[in-house]
Design a protein around this motif. Structure first.
Motif, short mmCIF file in Angstrom:
data_model
loop_
_atom_site.label_atom_id
_atom_site.label_comp_id
_atom_site.label_asym_id
_atom_site.label_seq_id
_atom_site.Cartn_x
_atom_site.Cartn_y
_atom_site.Cartn_z
N PHE C 123 11.68 -2.76 4.49
CA PHE C 123 10.66 -1.92 4.03
C PHE C 123 9.68 -2.73 3.08
N ILE C 124 10.15 -3.78 2.28
CA ILE C 124 9.36 -4.54 1.35
C ILE C 124 8.58 -5.45 2.32
N THR C 125 9.07 -5.97 3.31
CA THR C 125 8.30 -7.03 4.18
C THR C 125 7.11 -6.20 4.77
N THR C 126 7.28 -5.10 5.67
CA THR C 126 6.44 -4.04 6.31
C THR C 126 5.41 -3.71 5.14
N ASN C 127 5.86 -3.36 4.01
CA ASN C 127 4.78 -2.94 3.13
C ASN C 127 3.82 -4.10 2.65
N ILE C 128 4.37 -5.25 2.53
CA ILE C 128 3.42 -6.53 2.25
C ILE C 128 2.48 -6.69 3.29
N ARG C 129 3.12 -6.65 4.62
CA ARG C 129 2.00 -6.95 5.44
C ARG C 129 0.91 -5.76 5.89
N ASN C 130 1.16 -4.55 5.57
CA ASN C 130 0.26 -3.41 5.24
C ASN C 130 -0.74 -3.56 4.27
N LEU C 131 -0.20 -4.00 3.18
CA LEU C 131 -1.10 -4.25 2.08
C LEU C 131 -2.08 -5.53 2.51
N ALA C 132 -1.77 -6.12 2.99
CA ALA C 132 -2.47 -7.42 3.30
C ALA C 132 -3.51 -6.89 4.23
N GLY C 133 -3.44 -5.53 4.85
CA GLY C 133 -4.67 -5.06 5.87
C GLY C 133 -5.19 -3.95 5.05
N VAL C 134 -5.04 -3.65 3.98
CA VAL C 134 -5.75 -2.58 3.35
C VAL C 134 -6.97 -3.08 2.74
#
Lengths: 310, 301, 315
Positions: C123-134
């Motif tokens: 969850f943390i890893t996916t979340n970080i990847r998504n944050l990078a795309g915000v």
């Protein structure tokens, strides 16, 4: 002192001080990693509250009327979404051939030393701040490229789209180049073995094999184009009136946000009477967040599918 | 290599009349072990006791129900075909398997009678006492001196570090080659020297066991020979457990040999198992299991 | 074929003919030409952009010289300078480095070296990847809600600290991702070697993994910081002033820069000047862009120097 001398009887419980330090360091690092969750939660929470205020205060029917004019209480979501679609559509039209062409050339055609020179140059383009490209779109692309060919206003959505397109070319190029380089050599060799020409191998064999990676790159680029602010804020102007053609000024989602943000009188007075302009900023922000999130997740899915293939 | 007088027993073993006994590969192995004792050293006490040791990686059972006693100051070789779990078992001895997150151990493994997987056992402490040498030489990208001194330093060892470095390098028979260039990078050494540096590094923490995971697989024959000679010398002070692909090597250096193989179940699951564990000479000259015999005569693997 | 060998062309000639002929395939040439044009046109854009900016701004920059950097903002194009912008950008970058670098490295170390493979980690890893795309402007909203309003007591409201923290959050996910990649490139054999002699995880990381990964971490981090340096959109919302004359005065010093509620940054000045309709602001904007690009170049060059330095040290 001596290097030998096995220790019996056995106490294997280790040094408690080192173990404590180990645990402390581990939990410290965990907190740093978990912070990302807090950031995401903070984004959602800070957006959701005000956005909800907007949704309850504004009649959804007005979303589809003409004109995004917060000062007059007109919030046409249709207007800014259509402008956003136009800008990102133009950007994709610009970036897809340029980015994919560059990717295929770098991956399949360029000799090593050519690659070594061209790739960093493309990375420099990626490093140009968007505000600089905004200035370039406004002061060079519009007067020197667009206006001689097309009767467009000084501020227009076409220039913004081209500017955003240039901005995302390096992204399209690097991600899809990675995808094509991940195609196994054996596939190329098989194609050459059958007597296929180079162009046939790269366009009909390697390109289709890397297609999901390339699609992922394009989705990612689209997401970036939709969220890009400064190029649009400078090149597309601040008109809130709906325009179906990209020849005139128009606010996109990000453009509308920037416009509201710099009209700082509204943003600061969150508690004042005129509450909606401020809240609409958060509503658009939330929309942007959700759209880009969906696109990013989608591109991630596509990539995962292609990774499994090899 | 230890030069033991040829004993009566193995002459009779050599005369084994089964057809496989005439196979060239097996003959070669017999020649190698010809000068080794059949009975193995006596009086060495058990250092590792394995009772039904089973290792899983997630749902995959890598090796099952290994029961054996490994003795002090001997060289024990673990041999067998690829995927038979010999490295997996070796990595249990110093809890290196802990680094693989999905690894799980059943059964028991004792070290001097202490359960290695017991609750109060700190794997860090285990690894200080049970050193390991890896398949590919992996010196730290630091100076030769720092490579050797690292273990003692972090372990808080008292004493003159220079002395420890010299003693360890001497024991690893590397001192004369590197004493003038201790400040040079360990990576600048040749492959064989690097592996001896790794042995010196392992010795420096004063372990009482050295685990070697195919230590010669990436070395040329001359470097291999030097490492083998070194193992025979180190046997005086340490217990050595070595995993090797090379049966000749096992035959040349080890006192006892454990032969592992792979069981393939009906649903295609491959699980390693211990087939036979015996004094090296006996295992190679008169194996009691046909699987062992097939393997050493080259009919399998 | 065999019968004809005795007459005019020999077999060798015929074979040579088929192998050597048609070396130049028209489709091949066309395709590779088009692809090269695609690549070169992006580079052409870069060249035109630089030529345009230099053409418009170089004259002013040489005429005003260092004066341009040390003069404060002014509504009069003639004597307007970028002092507050340069100061603000440096302060913002400093905050980004101090906040995002340690946090990013720590998070990456946790994810690569410690984290068990479980749902939380995933969850943390996916979340970080998504944050990078915000989109970066959304981070501006976050900065506004959290640092300007919620924690105004600590940040002082619309100060450079708020802007710096906002930019730090913006680049944190990218920092984590690049550091993770650098850590993943460190061979497992090195970790095993260290743990094999009885080092703990943390000792292994600190003594072996981080030193080996450091050059790559530094290069990645500098590129990330450079991104923050050129960011504008989040600052629109996290309190940077957009004004032709109003910002912390140059003589106020560093402390008041941190506490005053009127900081600005170089990209903000560029944005504001670029919006001005008067012709004289075009040269001014271009000159400011040259300074921005030059500062980015310096930052990137620093990364290369630092990487070389550490690479030499670690071997």
């Amino acid at each position: 002192m001596s290097v030998t001398a096995p220790q019996v009887p056995m106490d294997l419980s280790g040094d408690p001080r080192r173990q404590r330090r180990e645990r402390r360091v581990r939990s410290l690092f965990f907190v740093a990693a978990a912070l990302s969750i807090i950031i995401s939660a903070a984004i959602v929470l800070s957006l959701a509250g005000e956005a909800w205020g907007f949704v309850t205060a504004v009649d959804p029917a007005s979303y589809f009327e003409n004109g995004w004019l917060p000062r007059r209480g007109r919030y046409s979501i249709l207007t800014i979404v259509w402008h956003t679609l136009m800008v990102s559509g133009i950007a994709m039209v610009v970036a897809t051939p340029l980015g994919l062409g560059a990717a295929i050339y770098l991956s399949e055609y360029a000799r090593r030393n050519v690659r070594r020179f061209l790739k960093p140059t493309l990375e420099i383009l990626a490093g140009v701040p968007s505000v600089v490209l905004g200035f370039f779109a406004l002061n060079f692309i519009t007067p020197n490229v667009i206006q001689p060919l097309y009767a467009a206003d000084r501020s227009n959505l076409l220039a913004a789209g081209i500017g955003v397109g240039i901005l995302i070319v390096p992204l399209v190029a690097s991600v899809s180049e990675d995808a094509m380089r991940a195609v196994p050599r054996a596939l190329r060799e098989a194609s050459y073995g059958l007597g296929a020409k180079k162009w046939h191998t790269s366009l009909r064999v390697v390109f289709p094999a890397a297609i999901s990676g390339i699609v992922a790159a394009l989705i990612l680029a689209l997401s970036r184009a939709i969220g890009e602010t400064m190029v649009v804020a400078l090149a597309a102007g601040t008109s809130g009136i709906l325009t179906w053609l990209p020849d005139s000024s128009g606010l996109t989602m990000t453009g509308a946000m920037a416009d509201l943000a710099i009209g700082s009188d509204q943003v600061t007075s969150a508690t004042a009477v005129q509450v909606n302009p401020f809240q609409s900023l958060f509503f658009v922000g939330l929309m942007l967040f959700v759209i880009t999130l969906v696109l990013n997740v989608l591109s991630e899915r596509v990539v995962r599918r292609y990774r499994q293939k090899y | 290599m230890t030069q033991e007088p040829v004993t009566e027993e193995h002459r009779t073993v050599n005369a084994d009349p089964t057809p496989s006994a005439t196979d060239a590969a097996a003959d070669k192995l017999r020649d190698v072990v010809a000068d080794r004792e059949t009975e193995g050293p006596t009086g060495n006490s058990t250092i590792f006791g394995l009772r039904g040791l089973t290792v899983y990686y997630a749902d995959f059972r890598a090796v099952k129900e290994v029961t054996a006693d490994i003795r002090e100051n001997e060289i024990t070789a673990l041999i067998g075909p690829s995927g038979c779990g010999k490295s997996t078992v070796l990595r249990c001895f110093n809890r290196m398997n802990d680094l693989i997150e999905t690894a799980r151990v059943d059964g028991s493994l004792t070290y001097h009678g202490v359960d290695l997987y017991g609750k109060n056992v700190d794997p860090v402490e285990v690894r200080r006492r049970i050193g390991m040498v890896f398949q590919k030489p992996n010196p730290f990208p630091k100076s030769i001196y720092e490579n050797v001194v690292y273990g003692p330093k972090i372990g808080g060892m008292k004493g003159n570090l220079d002395d420890i470095v010299e003693e360890s390098l001497r024991k690893a028979v590397l001192w004369d080659e590197v004493k003038d260039k201790l400040d040079e990078s360990g990576l600048a050494l040749s492959g064989g020297q690097q592996q001896r540096l790794c042995i010196a590094r392992a010795i420096a923490t004063s372990p009482d066991v050295l685990l070697m995971d195919e230590p010669c697989s990436s070395l040329d024959p001359i470097a291999t020979l030097r490492i083998e000679e070194l193992m025979l010398e180190l046997k005086q002070d340490y217990t050595i457990v070595i995993v090797t692909h090379n049966m000749q090597q096992a035959a040349r250096v080890s006192d006892r040999t454990a032969f592992f193989t792979v069981d393939v179940s009906d649903d295609g699951q491959r699980t390693g198992k211990l087939v036979e564990f015996d004094v090296t000479n006996r295992l190679f000259t008169s194996p009691s299991k046909t699987e062992t015999e097939d393997y050493i005569t080259g009919r399998f693997g | 074929m065999a019968e004809t060998t005795s007459t005019a062309p020999t077999t060798t000639d015929l074979v040579r003919g088929t192998l050597e002929g048609r070396r130049v395939n028209p489709v091949n040439t066309l395709v590779s030409g088009l692809l090269l044009i695609a690549l070169l046109s992006s580079l052409l854009v870069l060249a035109v952009l630089l030529a345009d900016v230099f053409g418009k701004g170089w004259g002013l920059l040489t005429e005003r010289g260092a004066d341009f950097l040390t003069t404060p903002l002014s509504p009069n194009a003639v004597d307007a300078g970028i002092f507050q912008g340069v100061m603000g950008s440096i302060a913002l970058t400093a905050i980004v480095i101090v906040v995002a670098f340690p946090l990013g490295v720590a998070a990456a170390v946790y994810l690569e070296e410690y984290a068990p493979t479980n749902r939380l980690t995933q969850f943390i890893t996916t979340n970080i990847r998504n944050l990078a795309g915000v989109p970066s402007i959304v981070y501006g909203l976050l900065g506004f809600s959290v640092f300007v309003n919620l924690f105004s007591g600590a940040t002082g409201g619309r100060t450079v600290i708020t802007g710096g923290l906002t930019l730090a959050l913006l680049v944190l996910p990218i920092m984590i991702i690049t550091t993770s990649e650098a850590l993943r490139a460190v061979p497992t054999a090195l970790r095993e070697a260290s743990m094999g002699v009885g080092a703990t995880r943390w000792e292994t990381i600190r003594h072996h993994v981080l030193p080996v990964a450091l050059p790559a971490i530094l290069t990645g981090s500098v590129l990330t910081v450079a991104r923050a340096f050129g960011e504008t959109a989040p600052l629109l919302l996290s309190g940077a002033v957009l004004s032709l004359y109003f910002a912390v005065p140059p003589e106020a010093g560093f402390v008041s820069l941190m506490t005053e509620q009127s900081y600005t940054a170089l990209p903000m000045i560029i944005y504001n000047w670029a919006r001005q309709p008067q012709e004289e602001f075009v040269a001014l904007t271009s000159a400011a862009i040259i300074v921005l690009l030059a500062m980015l170049l310096i930052v990137n060059a620093a990364a290369i120097v630092a990487r070389d330095h550490f690479e030499r040290k670690s071997t």
